[in-house]
Design an enzyme around this catalytic site. Sequence first.
Site, PDB file in Angstrom:
ATOM      1  CB  SER A  75      -0.881   0.001   1.251  1.00 57.66           C
ATOM      2  OG  SER A  75      -1.373   1.303   1.476  1.00 57.66           O
ATOM      3  CD  GLU A  77      -1.620   6.881   2.626  1.00 63.73           C
ATOM      4  OE1 GLU A  77      -0.573   7.230   3.189  1.00 63.73           O
ATOM      5  OE2 GLU A  77      -2.408   7.679   2.099  1.00 63.73           O
TER       6      GLU A  77
HETATM    7 ZN   LIG Z   1      -6.570   6.904   1.856  1.00 61.46          ZN
END
Ligand SMILES: [Zn+2]
Length: 213
Positions: A75, A77
Amino acid sequence: MDTLRSMREKVLEITLRAYGEGLFAGTSGNLSMCDDSRKLVAITPSGVRYETMTADDIMVIDMDGAIVAGPHKPSSEWRMHTMILRARPDVGSVVHTHSPYATSFAVVGSAVPPILIEMVGFLGGDIPVADFEMPGSAELGAGALKSLEKRHACLLSNHGVIAIGKNIDQALIRAEYVEDAAKIYSLSLQAGKARLVPDEPLRKMKAKFGIRD
Ligand SMILES: [Zn+2]
């Protein structure tokens, strides 16, 4: 079953449940959990559709983002996830959603105040809003960490929701409860003037759950 396998299967199970509940759409949203040694993190991959996702698609990275297992990129993030996991030994999982009612308050920049007494037990009280930071940045993780000092979930300005838990089941329940509270607050604002939980019971509940503020 080996640890990596069971972590990847658990992350997949909770991810598909969250997707099915409409907590995020498309390929957005990301979930992670770390192992008992707190060295390895199973995290959803970047840009893989949930309809076809299998446990083999779930990535395993170390706390610096290096890939340990899996065929994709982790991801985008991952920095925010590993930052939170590194800084908070009490946290074993991070769930990031774009659930629509909660995110609408992240868009207007308004915290969800303590309107339901259960918000204390599930979330630690209100749902604060962290300042805007670029997606994927370490600053996004730092801002979330600050907002999560006394809370189990927060909003990310113009972006979405972060919920943390000792494990991924608890983090998901908190992410679900954020959306539930935001939905009820949104509806109550349409129904009339929203009243907050009175100070005294709020204080008592916070004392019961050991929340200091
Ligand atoms: Zn997000």
